[in-house]
Motif scaffolding. Structure first.
Motif, PDB file in Angstrom:
ATOM      1  N   GLY A  77      -3.696   3.993   3.422  1.00 59.79           N
ATOM      2  CA  GLY A  77      -2.543   4.409   4.204  1.00 59.79           C
ATOM      3  C   GLY A  77      -2.730   4.163   5.693  1.00 59.79           C
ATOM      4  O   GLY A  77      -1.819   3.715   6.389  1.00 59.79           O
ATOM      5  N   VAL A 173       4.531   2.162  -0.463  1.00 64.49           N
ATOM      6  CA  VAL A 173       3.149   1.832  -0.825  1.00 64.49           C
ATOM      7  C   VAL A 173       3.072   0.410  -1.370  1.00 64.49           C
ATOM      8  O   VAL A 173       2.240  -0.398  -0.939  1.00 64.49           O
ATOM      9  CB  VAL A 173       2.606   2.842  -1.861  1.00 64.49           C
ATOM     10  N   CYS A 352      -3.489   3.132  -5.641  1.00 65.04           N
ATOM     11  CA  CYS A 352      -2.556   4.068  -5.009  1.00 65.04           C
ATOM     12  C   CYS A 352      -1.136   3.817  -5.512  1.00 65.04           C
ATOM     13  O   CYS A 352      -0.388   4.762  -5.810  1.00 65.04           O
ATOM     14  CB  CYS A 352      -2.618   3.916  -3.499  1.00 65.04           C
ATOM     15  N   CYS A 356       1.218   6.573  -7.381  1.00 62.68           N
ATOM     16  CA  CYS A 356       2.542   6.939  -6.862  1.00 62.68           C
ATOM     17  C   CYS A 356       3.636   6.627  -7.877  1.00 62.68           C
ATOM     18  O   CYS A 356       4.600   7.382  -8.020  1.00 62.68           O
ATOM     19  CB  CYS A 356       2.809   6.206  -5.553  1.00 62.68           C
TER      20      CYS A 356
END
Length: 522
Positions: A77, A173, A352, A356
């Motif tokens: 991130g 993302v 990730c 998500c």
């Protein structure tokens, strides 16, 4: 929907000693549920909130903490949004902005964790809040002047915010991963300053499409292996971060800055006044930590959700860690060395995205279960073979792909995706916290995860951040603004709001009762 019938059946079954939710189940299911007393108790707690347990509780305490870590994916991130603090204020923005926001997000996570420990459902922070929904209803029930219709509307709005936030953060993302991959490829140059991959608009979109399809395929087909993947991600992350730190500090090809520069240099290049420029640069930290509450969507697949999910939410926020590829290349002095250090972040980016995707599908399913999404009868079904809400996952994926088309009109599309995700999730987190605080936190007296005397200060800090963050992340990252660089987050936010409002007028105000509840005030 007639929740009164549901409530009556529930009370009658408990009065007769019948296990709610097991009536009619086959012997194998009965034996499986009773094989774990903690799982059985968690299912009973879910049934007490009016829901039939449909998903297997396959995640342990550590595994839910690991998934929370993956959802946050701090190194990834921070890497994909480093541009914002670089133009917002430089080193001061990067270090102190991230530290400050992280401390604030701990307050947000702890505040949500308290409410989740009382109402552990897949969309629940406060009372059911099937996307914060019933939580709102129960908390609002403390205000006797507040009509049931207003409580339903409030839970409807909050639920939509949470769903849109989950979907757009997942989109951000996967789109961020796309841009990051392109930047990683271009550490190799065909001539000084010119990367080997031109990456036209349609090529970027196709890469995004491939990544989105990949994440959905892994989440759907490898559901039972995801806890293992999350566990591996922990060790992979720390190994990758350690390798980057050691190599960059030891090699430092172009020298090192002084500590005074690292911790005290401020340089705004966004065009905004210095103070506001610093604030706009906080999107870096806000985005990296915004997925904190998404782990709540996994409540119905976790052992002992009332205590373990809140702990995981708070714990992950204590962890530390598309200019990054260029920065690493300059630091180590070669494209080969840079790509070697970038691979851990690239892999983490995909993990990730998978996490998500999983969380977004669960919250979409949970809200559809209450009939709040058009076509709910399709989206609320659970695939019997895969043991997951496949239709809801496909709905989330299609929405992400359609929103991804914004990139054809704006080079700042990622800013819009990440911005609207942060805005929606922040609003969804803040609403139940605000109502709970205004109601004197009465429903939290017996919370299994309690902040005690720190509860009120934590709530106030969380709300103060929300008031700042929502307008802040509607702003363009720099000025002057052009049609290609404007922040389209407000447009997406307003669009989702209009769809929600239209569906409420057409269907919701007559048919939506909110999540089922045993509360006689409804």
């Amino acid at each position: 929907m007639d929740h009164s019938t549901n409530k009556g059946q529930f009370e009658a079954q408990h009065a007769s000693g019948t296990d709610v939710g097991l009536t009619g189940a086959n012997d194998a299911e009965m034996h499986h549920r009773r094989s774990s007393s903690t799982d059985f108790q968690a299912d009973q707690a879910l049934e007490a909130l009016g829901y039939k347990p449909e998903l297997s509780r396959s995640r342990s305490t550590l595994q839910v903490a690991f998934m929370s870590f993956v959802l946050a994916s701090i190194p990834y991130g921070l890497a994909t949004t480093l541009y914002y603090p670089l133009i917002g204020g430089g080193p001061v923005n990067i270090i102190w902005g991230w530290l400050g926001v992280s401390m604030i997000i701990v307050c947000v996570a702890a505040s949500l964790g308290e409410i989740t420990s009382v109402y552990p459902t897949a969309g629940a922070v406060p009372p059911h809040l099937t996307n914060w929904c019933e939580a709102l209803q129960r908390v609002l029930s403390g205000f006797h002047a507040c009509s049931p219709s207003w409580r339903r509307l409030a839970s409807w709005i909050c639920g939509w915010l949470y769903v849109v936030g989950n979907i757009t953060i997942t989109l951000a993302v996967n789109f961020g991963t796309t841009l990051f991959f392109v930047a990683c490829i271009n550490v190799f140059e065909k001539e000084p300053g010119v990367g080997v991959f031109e990456a036209s608009t349609y090529q970027v979109f196709l890469i995004f499409l491939a990544i989105t399809l990949f994440c959905n395929a892994v989440s759907a087909l490898g559901n039972k292996w995801l806890p293992i993947l999350d566990t591996v991600a922990i060790f992979w992350t720390f190994a990758g971060v350690l390798a980057i730190m050691i190599c960059v500090l030891v090699i430092a090809k172009n020298g090192r800055h002084s500590a005074a520069y690292v911790f005290g240099h401020f340089e705004a290049n966004s065009g905004w006044p210095d103070g506001w420029s610093f604030c706009v640069g906080l999107l870096h930290a806000g985005y990296a930590t915004s997925s904190t509450g998404m782990i709540i969507s996994m409540c119905e697949e976790v052992h002992q959700p009332a205590t373990q999910v809140p702990k995981a939410m708070v714990l992950i926020n204590l962890a530390n860690g598309q200019p990054v590829p260029t920065i690493l290349k300059d630091a180590v002095g070669s494209a080969q060395g840079a790509i070697g250090l970038l691979i851990p972040i690239m892999v983490l980016a995909l993990i990730c995205g998978i996490g998500c995707t999983t969380a977004a599908s669960r919250c979409t399913w949970a809200f559809a279960r209450d009939g709040a999404i058009p076509g709910s009868r399709w989206w609320k079904t659970v695939h019997p073979g895969l043991d997951l809400p496949l239709n809801a996952m496909m709905l989330s994926m299609v929405v992400q792909i359609l929103l991804g088309l914004i990139y054809f009109g704006s080079s700042a599309a990622f800013n819009a995706f990440s911005g609207v995700g942060v805005i929606c999730l922040t609003a969804a987190y803040a609403t139940p916290i605000a109502i709970s605080l205004a109601n004197g936190r009465k429903h939290l007296v017996d919370a299994k995860f309690s902040l005690g005397k720190f509860g009120v200060p934590a709530n106030i800090i969380a709300l103060a951040w929300s008031i700042l963050a929502m307008p802040l992340f509607c702003m363009p990252s720099y000025i002057p603004v052009t049609a290609a660089t404007v922040n389209y987050a407000p447009v997406v936010f307003v669009g989702a709001t209009l769809i929600s409002a239209a569906w409420y007028v057409v269907w919701g105000h007559k048919n939506y009762d909110g999540p089922p509840t045993n509360d006689s005030t409804f």
